[in-house]
Design a protein around this motif. Structure first.
Motif, PDB file in Angstrom:
ATOM      1  N   VAL A  48     -21.870 -40.058  23.664  1.00  0.00           N
ATOM      2  CA  VAL A  48     -20.593 -39.370  23.885  1.00  0.00           C
ATOM      3  C   VAL A  48     -20.547 -38.062  23.108  1.00  0.00           C
ATOM      4  N   LEU A  49     -20.974 -38.093  21.850  1.00  0.00           N
ATOM      5  CA  LEU A  49     -20.949 -36.890  21.020  1.00  0.00           C
ATOM      6  C   LEU A  49     -21.859 -35.803  21.579  1.00  0.00           C
ATOM      7  N   LEU A  50     -23.094 -36.174  21.891  1.00  0.00           N
ATOM      8  CA  LEU A  50     -24.060 -35.177  22.366  1.00  0.00           C
ATOM      9  C   LEU A  50     -23.678 -34.622  23.734  1.00  0.00           C
ATOM     10  N   SER A  51     -23.273 -35.517  24.654  1.00  0.00           N
ATOM     11  CA  SER A  51     -22.896 -35.038  25.987  1.00  0.00           C
ATOM     12  C   SER A  51     -21.604 -34.243  25.926  1.00  0.00           C
ATOM     13  N   GLY A  52     -20.711 -34.593  24.978  1.00  0.00           N
ATOM     14  CA  GLY A  52     -19.487 -33.813  24.813  1.00  0.00           C
ATOM     15  C   GLY A  52     -19.789 -32.399  24.353  1.00  0.00           C
ATOM     16  N   LEU A  53     -20.756 -32.242  23.449  1.00  0.00           N
ATOM     17  CA  LEU A  53     -21.171 -30.908  23.024  1.00  0.00           C
ATOM     18  C   LEU A  53     -21.792 -30.143  24.186  1.00  0.00           C
ATOM     19  N   GLY A  54     -22.598 -30.858  24.994  1.00  0.00           N
ATOM     20  CA  GLY A  54     -23.165 -30.224  26.180  1.00  0.00           C
ATOM     21  C   GLY A  54     -22.091 -29.789  27.158  1.00  0.00           C
ATOM     22  N   LEU A  55     -21.076 -30.627  27.303  1.00  0.00           N
ATOM     23  CA  LEU A  55     -19.954 -30.310  28.185  1.00  0.00           C
ATOM     24  C   LEU A  55     -19.241 -29.049  27.703  1.00  0.00           C
ATOM     25  N   LEU A  56     -19.039 -28.964  26.405  1.00  0.00           N
ATOM     26  CA  LEU A  56     -18.416 -27.775  25.830  1.00  0.00           C
ATOM     27  C   LEU A  56     -19.256 -26.536  26.124  1.00  0.00           C
ATOM     28  N   GLY A  57     -20.567 -26.660  25.974  1.00  0.00           N
ATOM     29  CA  GLY A  57     -21.442 -25.523  26.244  1.00  0.00           C
ATOM     30  C   GLY A  57     -21.370 -25.074  27.691  1.00  0.00           C
ATOM     31  N   ILE A  58     -21.389 -26.039  28.618  1.00  0.00           N
ATOM     32  CA  ILE A  58     -21.291 -25.711  30.038  1.00  0.00           C
ATOM     33  C   ILE A  58     -19.962 -25.026  30.344  1.00  0.00           C
ATOM     34  N   ALA A  59     -18.881 -25.563  29.795  1.00  0.00           N
ATOM     35  CA  ALA A  59     -17.551 -25.031  30.099  1.00  0.00           C
ATOM     36  C   ALA A  59     -17.346 -23.636  29.523  1.00  0.00           C
ATOM     37  N   VAL A  60     -17.823 -23.418  28.317  1.00  0.00           N
ATOM     38  CA  VAL A  60     -17.547 -22.148  27.627  1.00  0.00           C
ATOM     39  C   VAL A  60     -18.488 -21.041  28.063  1.00  0.00           C
ATOM     40  N   TRP A  61     -19.761 -21.367  28.312  1.00  0.00           N
ATOM     41  CA  TRP A  61     -20.748 -20.328  28.593  1.00  0.00           C
ATOM     42  C   TRP A  61     -21.227 -20.299  30.040  1.00  0.00           C
ATOM     43  N   SER A  62     -20.636 -21.093  30.907  1.00  0.00           N
ATOM     44  CA  SER A  62     -21.059 -21.057  32.307  1.00  0.00           C
ATOM     45  C   SER A  62     -20.561 -19.781  32.979  1.00  0.00           C
ATOM     46  N   SER A  63     -21.062 -19.518  34.175  1.00  0.00           N
ATOM     47  CA  SER A  63     -20.710 -18.292  34.883  1.00  0.00           C
ATOM     48  C   SER A  63     -19.237 -18.255  35.281  1.00  0.00           C
ATOM     49  N   GLN A  64     -18.580 -19.427  35.383  1.00  0.00           N
ATOM     50  CA  GLN A  64     -17.179 -19.483  35.791  1.00  0.00           C
ATOM     51  C   GLN A  64     -16.230 -19.797  34.638  1.00  0.00           C
ATOM     52  N   GLY A  65     -16.755 -20.285  33.522  1.00  0.00           N
ATOM     53  CA  GLY A  65     -15.896 -20.618  32.398  1.00  0.00           C
ATOM     54  C   GLY A  65     -15.016 -21.821  32.651  1.00  0.00           C
ATOM     55  N   ASP A  66     -15.560 -22.830  33.324  1.00  0.00           N
ATOM     56  CA  ASP A  66     -14.785 -24.046  33.573  1.00  0.00           C
ATOM     57  C   ASP A  66     -15.736 -25.208  33.848  1.00  0.00           C
ATOM     58  N   LEU A  67     -15.164 -26.365  34.158  1.00  0.00           N
ATOM     59  CA  LEU A  67     -15.969 -27.559  34.445  1.00  0.00           C
ATOM     60  C   LEU A  67     -15.989 -27.889  35.933  1.00  0.00           C
ATOM     61  N   CYS A  68     -15.719 -26.912  36.771  1.00  0.00           N
ATOM     62  CA  CYS A  68     -15.772 -27.127  38.221  1.00  0.00           C
ATOM     63  C   CYS A  68     -17.218 -27.005  38.686  1.00  0.00           C
ATOM     64  N   VAL A  69     -18.040 -27.957  38.281  1.00  0.00           N
ATOM     65  CA  VAL A  69     -19.475 -27.929  38.582  1.00  0.00           C
ATOM     66  C   VAL A  69     -19.916 -29.311  39.055  1.00  0.00           C
ATOM     67  N   GLY A  70     -21.025 -29.311  39.799  1.00  0.00           N
ATOM     68  CA  GLY A  70     -21.608 -30.561  40.271  1.00  0.00           C
ATOM     69  C   GLY A  70     -21.649 -30.680  41.776  1.00  0.00           C
ATOM     70  N   TRP A  71     -20.976 -29.780  42.502  1.00  0.00           N
ATOM     71  CA  TRP A  71     -20.811 -29.935  43.940  1.00  0.00           C
ATOM     72  C   TRP A  71     -21.906 -29.247  44.763  1.00  0.00           C
ATOM     73  N   ALA A  72     -22.818 -28.522  44.099  1.00  0.00           N
ATOM     74  CA  ALA A  72     -23.857 -27.788  44.821  1.00  0.00           C
ATOM     75  C   ALA A  72     -25.230 -28.126  44.245  1.00  0.00           C
ATOM     76  N   VAL A  73     -26.273 -27.794  45.004  1.00  0.00           N
ATOM     77  CA  VAL A  73     -27.644 -28.087  44.582  1.00  0.00           C
ATOM     78  C   VAL A  73     -28.238 -26.849  43.933  1.00  0.00           C
ATOM     79  N   THR A  74     -27.794 -26.554  42.715  1.00  0.00           N
ATOM     80  CA  THR A  74     -28.387 -25.515  41.877  1.00  0.00           C
ATOM     81  C   THR A  74     -28.597 -26.117  40.496  1.00  0.00           C
ATOM     82  N   SER A  75     -29.419 -25.483  39.696  1.00  0.00           N
ATOM     83  CA  SER A  75     -29.708 -26.042  38.374  1.00  0.00           C
ATOM     84  C   SER A  75     -28.449 -26.119  37.525  1.00  0.00           C
TER      85      SER A  75
END
Length: 374
Positions: free
Chosen positions: A184-211
């Motif tokens: 939970v701790l490690l994946s939560g940190l990963g989640l924070l990284g995805i949300a803060v530094w992703s191209s959209q700045g949110d957690l609206c991810v997972g619906w497409a076939v890209t890395s």
């Protein structure tokens, strides 16, 4: 906790009724989130801006329910038997949603996607992939929007749900609570990284076939499902009251708040999404699981919301493609299209109820009788 309804399997444990009700509320939020997508030009101006977070709530509920329903059964149940049960529970609606999406496909053309250029053979290939829950490669993405499942977009979360069930069956159920907390701790940190530094700045991810999408969707699943397991295994009832109302209110509020930070400060919105998932959702689930319901009417409402939530999630989106095409082809505002939006909303609920009663529940009961009995 209330007794399981007749559409459940005979050996299903009693339900947490408030969690059932919250699942239904989250499904209704998803429908309106998708309706308002027709009028958004980007992630910045969506009306129900954070409605995608309902998926994280679903994943967390799944983890909690899996631990509650199956943790004490493994001495009498194999991984194969568990996976059979999950297929029976989930896949009939995956099939129905895929067929519905294919049946409506040629009624959904607009400037954003020209369905007339898609051959029947290509459509049938796309249907086969969706029926088997295989992500569509770019060559067979018949809508051209990059969706993992272009015939019924929300199926992407079922892809990750299946992966989560496999993880639970072969890995997570065997781990002690301390190891789950580390995940939970490690994946939560990963989640924070995805949300803060992703191209959209949110957690609206997972619906497409890209890395980026696959990594983001995987982190959403792993954190939320593992957190659900942790919540269930460390659960101690509290004295919570009225959690259906305040929990549902918080869910809706978290979804409808405007985008945080705008285009200049994407990281603020990413931080908001992360805090909603890692703090607000666990608290809602923990306290909602604590409350008992004395009112038979309220228990029935929660049971109905639970039963409708999954079929509603998988039947509404093919009609949304039609709604999108109508709005875009006629350049309608939301006010202009409001009758259509309301018809879609209530029509999807009615269809979900019919599909549940006439298809999903009878088929699951038949499969349980003839497949599980072996």
């Amino acid at each position: 906790m209330s007794k399981a309804p007749s559409t459940s399997f005979a050996d299903t444990k009693p339900h947490y009724p408030i969690l059932d009700g919250l699942r239904g509320i989250a499904a209704l939020v998803v429908v309106w989130y998708h309706i308002f997508e027709a009028f958004a030009t980007s992630h910045l101006d969506q009306i129900i801006n954070h409605g995608y977070l309902a998926v994280d709530f679903f994943f967390m509920l799944s983890g909690f329910v899996l631990a509650y329903a199956y943790d004490d059964r493994w001495s009498k149940m194999s991984a194969g038997a568990f996976l059979k049960r999950r297929l029976i529970r989930l896949h009939p609606m995956v099939l129905f949603g895929a067929v519905l999406g294919a049946a409506l496909f040629y009624t959904q053309g607009c400037d954003a996607w020209d369905v007339s250029k898609v051959s029947l053979g290509m459509l049938l290939v796309g249907l086969g992939l969706n029926l088997l829950l295989i992500p569509a490669p770019s060559a067979y993405e018949v809508r051209g929007l990059g969706e993992m499942y272009p015939l019924n977009g929300p199926s992407w979360s079922l892809f990750f749900e299946y992966l989560g069930n496999l993880l639970y069956a072969f890995v997570l159920r065997r781990l002690p609570l301390a190891a789950l907390k580390v995940i939970v701790l490690l994946s939560g940190l990963g989640l924070l990284g995805i949300a803060v530094w992703s191209s959209q700045g949110d957690l609206c991810v997972g619906w497409a076939v890209t890395s980026e999408q696959i990594v983001g969707g995987s982190l959403r699943l792993i954190f939320a499902m593992t957190m659900g397991l942790v919540l269930c295994r460390s659960f101690r009832p509290s004295s919570s009251q009225h959690s259906l109302y305040w929990g549902g209110g918080v869910l809706i509020l978290l979804a409808v708040l405007p985008r945080i930070g705008g285009a200049e400060f994407f990281w603020l919105n990413g931080l908001y999404d992360t805090l909603a998932v890692v703090l607000a959702f666990p608290l809602i689930i923990y306290f909602a699981a604590s409350e008992q319901i004395a009112s038979p009417r309220l228990r029935q409402v929660c049971s109905t919301l639970r039963e409708l939530s999954y079929p509603l999630y998988l039947v509404h989106y093919p009609f949304l493609y039609c709604y999108y095409a109508w709005v875009k082809n006629h350049e309608l505002s939301f006010v202009d299209s409001l009758p259509g939006a309301l018809a879609l909303f209530f029509g999807s609920i009615a269809l979900a109820w019919l599909v549940l009663r006439l298809y999903d529940a009878p088929l699951r009961q038949w499969l349980a009788k003839h497949w599980l009995s072996r």
